[in-house]
Write a protein that holds these residues in place. Structure first.
Motif, PDB file in Angstrom:
ATOM      1  N   LEU A  32      16.304  11.089  -0.402  1.00 36.41           N
ATOM      2  CA  LEU A  32      15.509  12.235  -1.159  1.00 36.41           C
ATOM      3  C   LEU A  32      13.934  11.233  -0.367  1.00 36.41           C
ATOM      4  CD1 LEU A  32      14.961  14.489  -2.499  1.00 36.41           C
ATOM      5  CD2 LEU A  32      13.566  13.382  -4.962  1.00 36.41           C
ATOM      6  N   HIS A  33      13.478  11.983   0.455  1.00 36.04           N
ATOM      7  CA  HIS A  33      11.875  11.106   1.317  1.00 36.04           C
ATOM      8  C   HIS A  33      12.273  12.727   1.762  1.00 36.04           C
ATOM      9  CE1 HIS A  33      11.490   7.237   2.945  1.00 36.04           C
ATOM     10  NE2 HIS A  33      10.910   8.003   4.513  1.00 36.04           N
ATOM     11  N   TYR A  34      10.916  12.225   2.240  1.00 33.03           N
ATOM     12  CA  TYR A  34       9.879  13.527   3.089  1.00 33.03           C
ATOM     13  C   TYR A  34       9.295  14.526   2.249  1.00 33.03           C
ATOM     14  CZ  TYR A  34      11.819  11.236   6.805  1.00 33.03           C
ATOM     15  OH  TYR A  34      12.140  10.550   7.926  1.00 33.03           O
ATOM     16  N   ALA A  35       9.669  13.654   0.542  1.00 39.15           N
ATOM     17  CA  ALA A  35       9.672  14.800  -0.366  1.00 39.15           C
ATOM     18  C   ALA A  35       8.470  15.633  -0.874  1.00 39.15           C
ATOM     19  CB  ALA A  35      10.030  14.612  -1.361  1.00 39.15           C
ATOM     20  N   VAL A  62       5.373  13.191   1.838  1.00 44.35           N
ATOM     21  CA  VAL A  62       5.445  13.348   3.126  1.00 44.35           C
ATOM     22  C   VAL A  62       4.854  12.990   3.351  1.00 44.35           C
ATOM     23  CG1 VAL A  62       4.543  16.077   4.072  1.00 44.35           C
ATOM     24  CG2 VAL A  62       5.465  16.235   1.973  1.00 44.35           C
ATOM     25  N   SER A  63       4.966  12.936   5.064  1.00 47.04           N
ATOM     26  CA  SER A  63       4.053  12.130   6.111  1.00 47.04           C
ATOM     27  C   SER A  63       2.697  12.787   6.644  1.00 47.04           C
ATOM     28  CB  SER A  63       5.341  12.460   6.762  1.00 47.04           C
ATOM     29  OG  SER A  63       6.177  11.211   6.444  1.00 47.04           O
ATOM     30  N   PRO A  64       1.437  11.996   6.900  1.00 51.60           N
ATOM     31  CA  PRO A  64       0.024  12.261   6.995  1.00 51.60           C
ATOM     32  C   PRO A  64       0.576  12.891   8.903  1.00 51.60           C
ATOM     33  CG  PRO A  64       0.756  10.678   6.890  1.00 51.60           C
ATOM     34  CD  PRO A  64       1.541  10.552   6.944  1.00 51.60           C
ATOM     35  N   PRO A 104       4.675   1.607   9.483  1.00 52.96           N
ATOM     36  CA  PRO A 104       5.629   3.355   9.339  1.00 52.96           C
ATOM     37  C   PRO A 104       4.300   4.729   9.380  1.00 52.96           C
ATOM     38  CG  PRO A 104       4.539   1.591   7.196  1.00 52.96           C
ATOM     39  CD  PRO A 104       3.861   1.135   8.578  1.00 52.96           C
ATOM     40  N   SER A 105       4.871   5.249   8.704  1.00 50.32           N
ATOM     41  CA  SER A 105       3.797   6.780   8.292  1.00 50.32           C
ATOM     42  C   SER A 105       2.867   6.078   7.456  1.00 50.32           C
ATOM     43  CB  SER A 105       4.502   7.747   8.548  1.00 50.32           C
ATOM     44  OG  SER A 105       5.472   7.512   6.976  1.00 50.32           O
ATOM     45  N   ALA A 106       1.592   7.190   7.523  1.00 42.46           N
ATOM     46  CA  ALA A 106       0.103   6.390   6.493  1.00 42.46           C
ATOM     47  C   ALA A 106       0.591   7.630   5.213  1.00 42.46           C
ATOM     48  CB  ALA A 106      -0.809   6.373   7.080  1.00 42.46           C
ATOM     49  N   ASN A 107       1.482   7.083   4.252  1.00 47.39           N
ATOM     50  CA  ASN A 107       1.664   8.238   3.234  1.00 47.39           C
ATOM     51  C   ASN A 107       2.785   7.043   2.602  1.00 47.39           C
ATOM     52  OD1 ASN A 107       4.364   8.039   5.396  1.00 47.39           O
ATOM     53  ND2 ASN A 107       5.211   9.202   3.163  1.00 47.39           N
ATOM     54  N   ARG A 108       2.387   7.592   0.515  1.00 50.10           N
ATOM     55  CA  ARG A 108       3.091   6.450   0.021  1.00 50.10           C
ATOM     56  C   ARG A 108       4.716   6.959   0.090  1.00 50.10           C
ATOM     57  NH1 ARG A 108       1.051   2.996  -3.295  1.00 50.10           N
ATOM     58  NH2 ARG A 108       3.476   4.306  -5.231  1.00 50.10           N
ATOM     59  N   VAL A 114       6.829  15.993  13.292  1.00 49.36           N
ATOM     60  CA  VAL A 114       7.249  14.995  12.599  1.00 49.36           C
ATOM     61  C   VAL A 114       7.542  13.591  13.661  1.00 49.36           C
ATOM     62  CG1 VAL A 114       9.178  17.135  11.483  1.00 49.36           C
ATOM     63  CG2 VAL A 114       9.130  15.579  14.254  1.00 49.36           C
ATOM     64  N   GLU A 115       8.514  12.709  12.925  1.00 52.31           N
ATOM     65  CA  GLU A 115       8.569  11.489  13.275  1.00 52.31           C
ATOM     66  C   GLU A 115       9.357  11.423  14.628  1.00 52.31           C
ATOM     67  OE1 GLU A 115       9.211  12.547  10.021  1.00 52.31           O
ATOM     68  OE2 GLU A 115       7.985  11.549   8.512  1.00 52.31           O
ATOM     69  N   SER A 116       9.498  10.190  14.824  1.00 48.92           N
ATOM     70  CA  SER A 116      10.446   9.948  16.018  1.00 48.92           C
ATOM     71  C   SER A 116      11.925   9.905  16.123  1.00 48.92           C
ATOM     72  CB  SER A 116      10.292   8.480  16.672  1.00 48.92           C
ATOM     73  OG  SER A 116       9.899   7.225  15.906  1.00 48.92           O
ATOM     74  N   VAL A 135       0.447  -1.371  -0.149  1.00 49.42           N
ATOM     75  CA  VAL A 135      -0.255  -0.058  -0.594  1.00 49.42           C
ATOM     76  C   VAL A 135       0.973   1.184  -0.009  1.00 49.42           C
ATOM     77  CG1 VAL A 135      -1.384   1.435   1.334  1.00 49.42           C
ATOM     78  CG2 VAL A 135      -2.276  -1.320   0.718  1.00 49.42           C
ATOM     79  N   LYS A 136       2.048   1.294   0.873  1.00 58.93           N
ATOM     80  CA  LYS A 136       3.071   2.381   0.948  1.00 58.93           C
ATOM     81  C   LYS A 136       3.415   2.321  -0.141  1.00 58.93           C
ATOM     82  CE  LYS A 136       5.280   3.951   3.937  1.00 58.93           C
ATOM     83  NZ  LYS A 136       5.424   4.892   4.654  1.00 58.93           N
ATOM     84  N   GLY A 137       4.106   1.180  -1.323  1.00 66.10           N
ATOM     85  CA  GLY A 137       4.790   1.353  -2.497  1.00 66.10           C
ATOM     86  C   GLY A 137       6.207   1.593  -1.958  1.00 66.10           C
TER      87      GLY A 137
HETATM   88 MG    MG Z   1       7.446   7.900   6.538  1.00 63.33          MG
END
Ligand code: MG
Ligand code: AMP
Length: 328
Positions: A219-222, A141-143, A133-137, A170-172, A46-48
């Motif tokens: 390249l993350h949280y972009a 950007v994290s939700p 994990p965070s609920a985003n693709r 922001v994440e832990s 689901v996240k890819g």
């Molecule tokens: Mg994440």
């Protein structure tokens, strides 16, 4: 017929091998029963997300640590006692009962006790560990709201618990305590200064580590927009330059640099808070807002890497990606 309360409904979905979007104090998580490999596999689909990038196991309290980890060191218990429930994830040696799909094939496992009331109620109602994990693709950007989860994952998520906006934003912080010297793998909601004070020693950040962490990808949280980082006193000038090239520019203006007249200095201007706790809480919302306004370029500067400024700077750098970053 009695209506099932949301928490109980979410726990049922987890028991049935489904996926639940749920709020934590950091960002929204995409949760699955950590002991159900099929359910956990679906999180990756689901996240890819590549299967080699492990998930965090959320538990009720530190007494459950040894159900998930082996040879838990004294340092881990000290950090757990001081910072749990809260935005701190510990990487430990994996207990053999943890499915390998959860740990991305690694011999370590990441564990956290979240502080959000809804997350805690869900853990209690479910009664087991929730891999999330965070609920985003992957890479996006994290939700930080339930709507972000629905917008980002659509029908990929079976049920979403709405606990309002996440307060930390922001994440832990991920601390690897599986080796000889504790190391910060990802700066986040628990500050390095507080961790160092609790341990009475300094903690290296992002030191080379045998464990891979999605938060360590360049390249993350972009956002969709191209992110450009410059010195604080250059944000306005850089924005004008892009605008001169006919681009729709969004600005994250550092504190104190908001001109009296913002007319004509960009397509969308956000003055970021000087308080880092406040800034962290809004950061992903700002990036989404600028994407929503269809900015092609976002010009920003890095805050001082102190307190939550360290996590904010880390996310902005990763959002910019190494190829795009103008600041070394
Ligand atoms: Mg994440
Ligand atoms: P996400 O919230 O999507 O960023 O996912 C959870 C984070 O925890 C990711 O950055 C993971 O790579 C990280 N993580 C989970 N397990 C481990 C582990 N065993 N070692 C290092 N990082 C981990």
């Amino acid at each position: 017929m009695r209506e099932v309360p949301p928490i109980e409904r979410a726990a049922q979905v987890l028991r049935a091998g489904g996926l639940v979007g749920f709020p934590t104090e950091t960002v929204y998580g995409l949760g699955a029963d950590a002991e159900n490999p099929r359910a956990v596999k679906r999180v990756f689909t689901v996240k890819g997300r590549p299967a080699s990038h492990p998930l965090i196991v959320h538990i009720r309290d530190a007494r459950e640590l040894e159900d998930w980890a082996l040879g838990v060191p004294e340092t881990a218990f000290r950090l757990a006692e001081r910072f749990w429930p809260g935005p701190l994830t510990l990487v430990l040696r994996r207990n053999f009962r943890v499915p390998r799909v959860v740990t991305g094939g690694l011999e370590t496992v990441a564990v956290r006790v979240p502080g959000h009331e809804v997350a805690r109620s869900l853990l209690s109602a479910f009664g087991g560990g929730i891999a999330a994990p965070s609920a985003n693709r992957f890479g996006a950007v994290s939700p930080t709201t339930a709507d972000h989860v629905r917008e980002g994952l659509g029908s990929g998520v079976d049920y979403v618990l709405d606990g309002g906006p996440c307060l930390v934003g922001v994440e832990s912080t991920i601390v690897d305590v599986s080796g000889d010297a504790p190391t910060i793998l990802r700066p986040g909601g628990t500050t390095r200064e507080n961790l160092e004070r609790a341990l009475g020693r300094s903690l290296p950040v992002h030191a080379e580590s045998p464990v891979r962490s999605a938060g360590q990808l360049p390249l993350h949280y972009a956002p969709v927009a191209r992110m450009v980082l410059v010195d604080a006193d250059q944000v306005l000038r850089e924005a004008k330059r892009w605008q001169g090239e006919g681009r729709r520019v969004g600005l994250l203006l550092p504190p104190g640099s908001l001109p009296a007249d913002t007319q004509g200095i960009g397509h969308a201007v956000i003055a970021v808070p000087g308080d880092m706790t406040e800034y962290a809480g809004c950061l992903y919302g700002f990036l989404r807002e600028l994407d929503h306004r269809q900015c092609e370029v976002i010009v920003a500067s890095l805050p001082t890497p102190e307190g939550l400024g360290l996590a904010i700077a880390d996310r902005l750098r990763r959002a910019a990606g190494p190829r795009r970053c103008l600041v070394p």
